[in-house]
Design a protein around this motif. Structure first.
Motif, mmCIF file in Angstrom:
data_model
loop_
_atom_site.group_PDB
_atom_site.id
_atom_site.type_symbol
_atom_site.label_atom_id
_atom_site.label_comp_id
_atom_site.label_asym_id
_atom_site.label_seq_id
_atom_site.Cartn_x
_atom_site.Cartn_y
_atom_site.Cartn_z
ATOM 1 N N ARG A 1 0.798 -1.213 0.000
ATOM 2 C CA ARG A 1 0.000 0.000 0.000
ATOM 3 C C ARG A 1 0.835 1.270 0.000
ATOM 4 N NH1 ARG A 1 -5.445 -1.413 0.908
ATOM 5 N NH2 ARG A 1 -5.514 -3.591 0.290
ATOM 6 N N GLU A 2 2.011 1.199 0.655
ATOM 7 C CA GLU A 2 2.808 2.419 0.783
ATOM 8 C C GLU A 2 4.257 2.046 1.071
ATOM 9 O OE1 GLU A 2 2.162 6.544 3.207
ATOM 10 O OE2 GLU A 2 1.728 4.685 4.290
ATOM 11 N N VAL A 3 5.159 2.761 0.434
ATOM 12 C CA VAL A 3 6.589 2.657 0.730
ATOM 13 C C VAL A 3 7.102 4.083 0.877
ATOM 14 C CG1 VAL A 3 8.862 1.887 -0.050
ATOM 15 C CG2 VAL A 3 6.837 0.489 -0.552
ATOM 16 N N ILE A 4 7.608 4.383 2.058
ATOM 17 C CA ILE A 4 8.165 5.702 2.329
ATOM 18 C C ILE A 4 9.671 5.558 2.421
ATOM 19 C CG2 ILE A 4 8.258 7.633 3.955
ATOM 20 C CD1 ILE A 4 5.417 6.706 4.877
ATOM 21 N N ARG A 5 10.359 6.257 1.545
ATOM 22 C CA ARG A 5 11.827 6.204 1.496
ATOM 23 C C ARG A 5 12.382 7.085 2.604
ATOM 24 N NH1 ARG A 5 15.213 2.702 -0.580
ATOM 25 N NH2 ARG A 5 16.151 3.293 -2.517
ATOM 26 N N LEU A 6 13.159 6.488 3.523
ATOM 27 C CA LEU A 6 13.799 7.260 4.589
ATOM 28 C C LEU A 6 15.187 7.727 4.187
ATOM 29 C CD1 LEU A 6 12.753 5.245 7.771
ATOM 30 C CD2 LEU A 6 11.708 7.300 6.806
ATOM 31 N N ASP A 7 15.921 6.839 3.508
ATOM 32 C CA ASP A 7 17.250 7.187 2.981
ATOM 33 C C ASP A 7 17.588 6.168 1.895
ATOM 34 O OD1 ASP A 7 18.440 4.854 4.215
ATOM 35 O OD2 ASP A 7 18.672 5.980 6.078
ATOM 36 N N ASP A 8 18.831 6.142 1.441
ATOM 37 C CA ASP A 8 19.205 5.271 0.321
ATOM 38 C C ASP A 8 19.065 3.787 0.618
ATOM 39 O OD1 ASP A 8 19.736 7.455 -1.223
ATOM 40 O OD2 ASP A 8 21.909 7.387 -0.937
ATOM 41 N N THR A 9 18.986 3.395 1.878
ATOM 42 C CA THR A 9 18.941 1.976 2.216
ATOM 43 C C THR A 9 17.789 1.587 3.140
ATOM 44 O OG1 THR A 9 20.434 2.280 4.102
ATOM 45 C CG2 THR A 9 21.455 1.768 1.967
ATOM 46 N N THR A 10 16.889 2.518 3.432
ATOM 47 C CA THR A 10 15.849 2.244 4.420
ATOM 48 C C THR A 10 14.487 2.771 3.957
ATOM 49 O OG1 THR A 10 17.534 2.546 6.128
ATOM 50 C CG2 THR A 10 15.262 2.446 6.872
ATOM 51 N N ASP A 11 13.465 1.906 4.091
ATOM 52 C CA ASP A 11 12.100 2.261 3.730
ATOM 53 C C ASP A 11 11.146 1.860 4.856
ATOM 54 O OD1 ASP A 11 12.706 2.917 0.933
ATOM 55 O OD2 ASP A 11 12.963 0.757 0.662
ATOM 56 N N ILE A 12 10.056 2.591 4.976
ATOM 57 C CA ILE A 12 8.929 2.147 5.788
ATOM 58 C C ILE A 12 7.922 1.562 4.802
ATOM 59 C CG2 ILE A 12 7.047 2.804 7.319
ATOM 60 C CD1 ILE A 12 8.792 5.180 8.221
ATOM 61 N N VAL A 13 7.486 0.336 5.067
ATOM 62 C CA VAL A 13 6.603 -0.376 4.148
ATOM 63 C C VAL A 13 5.305 -0.729 4.874
ATOM 64 C CG1 VAL A 13 6.386 -2.396 2.650
ATOM 65 C CG2 VAL A 13 8.640 -1.352 3.007
ATOM 66 N N ARG A 14 4.193 -0.481 4.197
ATOM 67 C CA ARG A 14 2.887 -0.873 4.730
ATOM 68 C C ARG A 14 2.218 -1.778 3.719
ATOM 69 N NH1 ARG A 14 -2.313 1.169 4.312
ATOM 70 N NH2 ARG A 14 -1.563 2.993 3.161
ATOM 71 N N VAL A 15 1.834 -2.987 4.172
ATOM 72 C CA VAL A 15 1.194 -3.966 3.299
ATOM 73 C C VAL A 15 -0.151 -4.373 3.887
ATOM 74 C CG1 VAL A 15 3.382 -4.847 2.387
ATOM 75 C CG2 VAL A 15 2.319 -5.970 4.349
#
Length: 148
Positions: free
Chosen positions: A39-53
């Protein structure tokens, strides 16, 4: 066996070149475009994401995915997961005679309180929910690869 511990493996045969498949899979922030359960991927930096499924069942799972390995030559993308899931997930992309085989492996412990509460009676349903999500992911990726 811990009822909150899961191991998953999915195999996706795809009629596309491995490099094209890998290029799509390494851009997690674009998953919601072709995988409706992401549903959503928020990019925090080049190697880290917040993912909602969210798959068929009426709950979201949110986690942080931190890149643990990115190896285009070996076709491997691996992430450490924390949040509602603790563990890791790995894509392995290999060439086949007809295109590509994508292997998805995941080993996690569920930490979301609702899912922990329903761990024993819900386990078979949670596994089916995951299988449906992965099946839809393959279909979405296949359709997306036809457009790129």
């Amino acid at each position: 066996m811990d009822p909150n511990h899961y191991r998953f493996r999915s195999l996706w045969p795809l009629p596309a070149p491995p490099a094209a498949v890998y290029a799509v899979l390494e851009r997690a922030e674009e998953y919601p475009r072709w995988w409706r359960q992401v549903r959503e991927v928020i990019r925090l930096d080049d190697t880290t994401d917040i993912v909602r499924v969210r798959s068929l069942l009426p709950y979201d799972i949110t986690f942080i995915a931190r890149e643990a390995r990115r190896d285009p030559a070996a076709g491997v993308l691996e992430a450490a997961l924390s949040g509602d899931l603790e563990g890791w997930a790995r894509w392995t992309v290999t060439a086949t005679a007809s295109g590509t085989l994508v292997r998805y492996d995941q080993e996690v412990e569920v930490t979301k309180p609702l899912l922990r509460r329903w761990a024993v009676p819900g386990r078979p349903v949670f596994r089916v929910n995951h299988r449906l999500m992965m099946r839809a992911g393959r279909r979405g990726l296949l359709a997306h690869l036809r457009t790129v």
